[in-house]
Design a protein around this motif. Structure first.
Motif, PDB file in Angstrom:
ATOM      1  N   TYR A 219      18.251 -12.903 -13.112  1.00 44.39           N
ATOM      2  CA  TYR A 219      18.422 -13.813 -14.244  1.00 44.39           C
ATOM      3  C   TYR A 219      17.088 -14.484 -14.573  1.00 44.39           C
ATOM      4  N   ASN A 220      16.500 -14.144 -15.708  1.00 46.90           N
ATOM      5  CA  ASN A 220      15.235 -14.716 -16.148  1.00 46.90           C
ATOM      6  C   ASN A 220      15.485 -15.808 -17.190  1.00 46.90           C
ATOM      7  N   TYR A 221      14.695 -16.879 -17.134  1.00 47.76           N
ATOM      8  CA  TYR A 221      14.907 -17.959 -18.094  1.00 47.76           C
ATOM      9  C   TYR A 221      13.637 -18.796 -18.287  1.00 47.76           C
ATOM     10  N   VAL A 222      13.661 -19.584 -19.360  1.00 49.84           N
ATOM     11  CA  VAL A 222      12.590 -20.519 -19.682  1.00 49.84           C
ATOM     12  C   VAL A 222      13.218 -21.889 -19.897  1.00 49.84           C
ATOM     13  N   ILE A 223      12.594 -22.931 -19.351  1.00 45.80           N
ATOM     14  CA  ILE A 223      13.043 -24.306 -19.586  1.00 45.80           C
ATOM     15  C   ILE A 223      11.927 -25.055 -20.306  1.00 45.80           C
ATOM     16  N   ILE A 224      12.287 -25.724 -21.391  1.00 45.66           N
ATOM     17  CA  ILE A 224      11.332 -26.558 -22.128  1.00 45.66           C
ATOM     18  C   ILE A 224      11.764 -28.011 -22.013  1.00 45.66           C
ATOM     19  N   HIS A 235      18.514 -15.128 -19.869  1.00 46.55           N
ATOM     20  CA  HIS A 235      18.601 -13.672 -20.046  1.00 46.55           C
ATOM     21  C   HIS A 235      17.435 -13.129 -20.874  1.00 46.55           C
ATOM     22  N   VAL A 236      16.270 -13.777 -20.796  1.00 46.99           N
ATOM     23  CA  VAL A 236      15.127 -13.277 -21.568  1.00 46.99           C
ATOM     24  C   VAL A 236      14.526 -12.055 -20.871  1.00 46.99           C
ATOM     25  N   ASN A 237      14.053 -11.125 -21.677  1.00 49.14           N
ATOM     26  CA  ASN A 237      13.541  -9.858 -21.170  1.00 49.14           C
ATOM     27  C   ASN A 237      12.056  -9.939 -20.821  1.00 49.14           C
ATOM     28  N   SER A 238      11.309 -10.722 -21.589  1.00 45.88           N
ATOM     29  CA  SER A 238       9.877 -10.896 -21.306  1.00 45.88           C
ATOM     30  C   SER A 238       9.419 -12.267 -21.790  1.00 45.88           C
ATOM     31  N   PHE A 239       8.345 -12.771 -21.184  1.00 47.06           N
ATOM     32  CA  PHE A 239       7.856 -14.121 -21.450  1.00 47.06           C
ATOM     33  C   PHE A 239       6.571 -14.085 -22.278  1.00 47.06           C
ATOM     34  N   LEU A 240       6.440 -15.050 -23.187  1.00 43.57           N
ATOM     35  CA  LEU A 240       5.243 -15.145 -24.023  1.00 43.57           C
ATOM     36  C   LEU A 240       4.557 -16.500 -23.864  1.00 43.57           C
ATOM     37  N   VAL A 241       4.964 -17.274 -22.824  1.00 43.96           N
ATOM     38  CA  VAL A 241       4.373 -18.585 -22.561  1.00 43.96           C
ATOM     39  C   VAL A 241       4.156 -18.742 -21.055  1.00 43.96           C
ATOM     40  N   LYS A 242       3.438 -19.817 -20.696  1.00 40.27           N
ATOM     41  CA  LYS A 242       3.185 -20.124 -19.292  1.00 40.27           C
ATOM     42  C   LYS A 242       3.629 -21.555 -19.000  1.00 40.27           C
ATOM     43  N   PRO A 260      22.797  -5.100 -19.526  1.00 38.91           N
ATOM     44  CA  PRO A 260      22.863  -4.896 -18.077  1.00 38.91           C
ATOM     45  C   PRO A 260      21.847  -3.874 -17.572  1.00 38.91           C
ATOM     46  N   ASP A 261      21.289  -4.168 -16.383  1.00 33.85           N
ATOM     47  CA  ASP A 261      20.298  -3.305 -15.731  1.00 33.85           C
ATOM     48  C   ASP A 261      18.985  -3.232 -16.504  1.00 33.85           C
ATOM     49  N   THR A 262      18.654  -4.320 -17.224  1.00 33.28           N
ATOM     50  CA  THR A 262      17.324  -4.456 -17.818  1.00 33.28           C
ATOM     51  C   THR A 262      16.747  -5.783 -17.315  1.00 33.28           C
ATOM     52  N   PRO A 263      15.410  -5.926 -17.302  1.00 28.07           N
ATOM     53  CA  PRO A 263      14.803  -7.152 -16.783  1.00 28.07           C
ATOM     54  C   PRO A 263      15.388  -8.405 -17.447  1.00 28.07           C
ATOM     55  N   GLY A 264      15.738  -9.383 -16.600  1.00 27.64           N
ATOM     56  CA  GLY A 264      16.211 -10.665 -17.099  1.00 27.64           C
ATOM     57  C   GLY A 264      17.701 -10.798 -17.285  1.00 27.64           C
ATOM     58  N   ALA A 265      18.423  -9.667 -17.309  1.00 27.33           N
ATOM     59  CA  ALA A 265      19.853  -9.726 -17.619  1.00 27.33           C
ATOM     60  C   ALA A 265      20.683 -10.214 -16.446  1.00 27.33           C
ATOM     61  N   GLY A 266      20.378  -9.734 -15.248  1.00 26.73           N
ATOM     62  CA  GLY A 266      21.240 -10.011 -14.118  1.00 26.73           C
ATOM     63  C   GLY A 266      22.476  -9.137 -14.189  1.00 26.73           C
ATOM     64  N   GLY A 271      26.175  -8.567 -22.467  1.00 20.98           N
ATOM     65  CA  GLY A 271      25.467  -7.672 -23.376  1.00 20.98           C
ATOM     66  C   GLY A 271      24.235  -8.362 -23.929  1.00 20.98           C
ATOM     67  N   PRO A 272      23.521  -7.732 -24.857  1.00 20.38           N
ATOM     68  CA  PRO A 272      22.297  -8.324 -25.407  1.00 20.38           C
ATOM     69  C   PRO A 272      22.582  -9.632 -26.145  1.00 20.38           C
ATOM     70  N   HIS A 273      22.007 -10.716 -25.656  1.00 18.46           N
ATOM     71  CA  HIS A 273      22.224 -12.024 -26.266  1.00 18.46           C
ATOM     72  C   HIS A 273      21.240 -13.030 -25.671  1.00 18.46           C
ATOM     73  N   LEU A 274      21.218 -14.229 -26.257  1.00 13.34           N
ATOM     74  CA  LEU A 274      20.461 -15.348 -25.697  1.00 13.34           C
ATOM     75  C   LEU A 274      21.454 -16.387 -25.184  1.00 13.34           C
ATOM     76  N   HIS A 275      21.278 -16.790 -23.940  1.00 13.40           N
ATOM     77  CA  HIS A 275      22.062 -17.862 -23.321  1.00 13.40           C
ATOM     78  C   HIS A 275      21.281 -19.147 -23.559  1.00 13.40           C
ATOM     79  N   PHE A 276      21.847 -20.105 -24.320  1.00 12.94           N
ATOM     80  CA  PHE A 276      21.103 -21.297 -24.734  1.00 12.94           C
ATOM     81  C   PHE A 276      21.792 -22.563 -24.234  1.00 12.94           C
TER      82      PHE A 276
END
Length: 303
Positions: A219-224, A235-242, A260-266, A271-276
Motif C-alpha cells: 500500500y503506497n500513499y502520500v500525506i500532505i 494506492h498511488v502507483n508512483s511518486f512525483l514529490v519528496k 491488483p498486483d501493481t505497485p502501490g495497490a496492495g 480496482g484502479p482508483h484513488l483512496h482519499f
C-alpha cells in the motif's frame, strides 16, 4: 517477601489484561469506541492500578486502536475468498469497459493481476500473509495522518480543499460506506475515486509533503500537512514529490494506481482508483463535506 510492582507496571499489566479480555469479547466491551467506553475503561484501570487518569486514558485509546486493528484483520481474513472473487469481477468489468481500445500495457497489467488473484485463491497461507501485511500498512497510514493533526482545535481550522482527481466516474466507495464494510470487514475512513491507472493526482490544498510511503507492491500513499488538517492519497502507483517539499493546491504529486498486483495497490483493492482521506484535529472527516459540490455526482450505495 511479597513482589512489589510500581504504579506504572501495575497499569501496564492492567492494560494488557484489558486488551486480552476485550479481544476475547469479555467484560461487555463488544465495541471499544466512543467516550463512554474510554471513560469506563479508564476508571477500571485507575481503580485497579492507580496512576494519572490522563495518562491512563491515552493508554486506553492506544489499546482501543490495537483492538480495532486486530478485529479488523480477523474480519478481513475471514472474508479472504469473497474479497478475491470480488476483485476478479472488478478486473473483468475493467476489461469490458476498455474493450478494443485497451492499451497493450493495460491488457498485460490486467492479465497479471488476474493470474495473481487466482493463485491467491488457491494459497490461503500466502493470502493471509499478504492481507495482514497490507492491513498493517493501512493502519500505519491512518495512524500517521491522525497523529499529524492531533491536539489542534477544530474550531480554529478552516478546511478548503479541491478535488485531487476529477470524479468523472463518480465515487465507488463513500466515507464509512456500509457496503464496503460488509464486503471487506473494516471501516472505510475515506472516499474512493475510480480513475484510469496512471492518472495525475493533485494536491487538494497547499501544504508540505509529510510522508511518501513506498511499500513496493504493498500500500503506497502520500500525506500532505496543511494549515491544521492533513490529506492522504492512497494506492498511488508512483511518486512525483519528496518528503519536506512544499506544494501548492492543484500541483501534481503522484500517479494513481489500485489495479491488483501493481505497485502501490496492495492485495485488497477495489480496482484502479484513488483512496482519499481527510483528517482534522485527529479525526477522520468525510471529504465530500468539504470538496466542491457536484450536483450529478454518482456515489456508490446512494440512490
Amino acid at each position: 517477601m511479597g513482589m512489589y510492582l510500581s504504579v506504572q507496571k501495575r497499569r501496564r499489566l492492567c492494560v494488557s489484561l484489558l486488551l486480552i479480555t476485550v479481544v476475547a469479547g469479555g467484560m461487555g466491551y463488544a465495541s471499544l469506541s466512543g467516550t463512554t467506553s474510554v471513560t469506563s475503561a479508564t476508571a477500571f484501570l485507575h481503580a485497579a492500578g492507580g496512576g494519572n487518569p490522563r495518562e491512563i486514558a491515552q493508554e486506553v485509546q492506544e489499546t482501543e486502536s490495537t483492538v480495532r486493528s486486530l478485529r479488523a484483520t480477523q474480519a478481513v481474513l475471514s472474508r479472504r475468498e469473497e474479497i478475491l472473487r470480488y476483485e476478479l469481477r472488478q478486473l473483468e468489468e475493467e476489461r469490458s469497459r476498455n474493450g478494443i481500445a485497451m492499451s497493450p500495457r493495460l491488457r498485460e497489467d490486467l492479465r497479471k493481476s488476474r493470474n495473481t488473484l487466482v493463485v491467491l485463491l488457491r494459497d490461503q497461507q500466502e493470502t493471509d500473509k499478504k492481507v495482514t501485511q497490507y492491513l498493517q500498512q493501512m493502519w500505519e497510514a491512518e495512524g500517521r495522518v491522525r497523529v499529524a493533526t492531533m491536539g489542534m482545535n477544530p474550531d480554529n481550522i478552516s478546511v478548503l480543499i479541491s478535488w485531487p482527481i476529477e470524479p468523472v466516474n463518480g465515487i465507488s466507495a463513500g466515507f464509512k460506506d456500509t457496503e464496503y464494510e460488509s464486503l471487506f470487514g473494516m471501516v472505510h475512513n475515506a472516499i474512493d475515486i475510480p480513475t484510469l491507472q496512471g492518472t495525475e493526482v493533485r494536491a487538494a490544498a497547499s501544504g508540505t509533503i509529510q510522508t511518501v510511503a513506498n511499500n513496493g507492491m504493498g500500500y503506497n500513499y502520500v500525506i500532505i500537512m496543511h494549515e491544521g488538517f492533513a490529506t492522504l492519497y492512497g494506492h498511488v502507483n508512483s511518486f512525483l514529490v519528496k518528503e519536506g517539499q512544499k506544494v501548492t493546491e492543484g500541483e501534481v504529486i503522484a500517479l494513481s494506481g489500485g489495479t491488483p498486483d501493481t505497485p502501490g495497490a496492495g492485495v485488497v483493492s477495489t480496482g484502479p482508483h484513488l483512496h482519499f482521506e481527510l483528517n482534522v484535529a485527529g479525526d477522520h472527516k468525510d471529504p465530500l463535506a468539504y470538496l466542491p459540490f457536484i450536483s450529478d455526482l454518482e456515489i456508490a450505495g446512494v440512490r
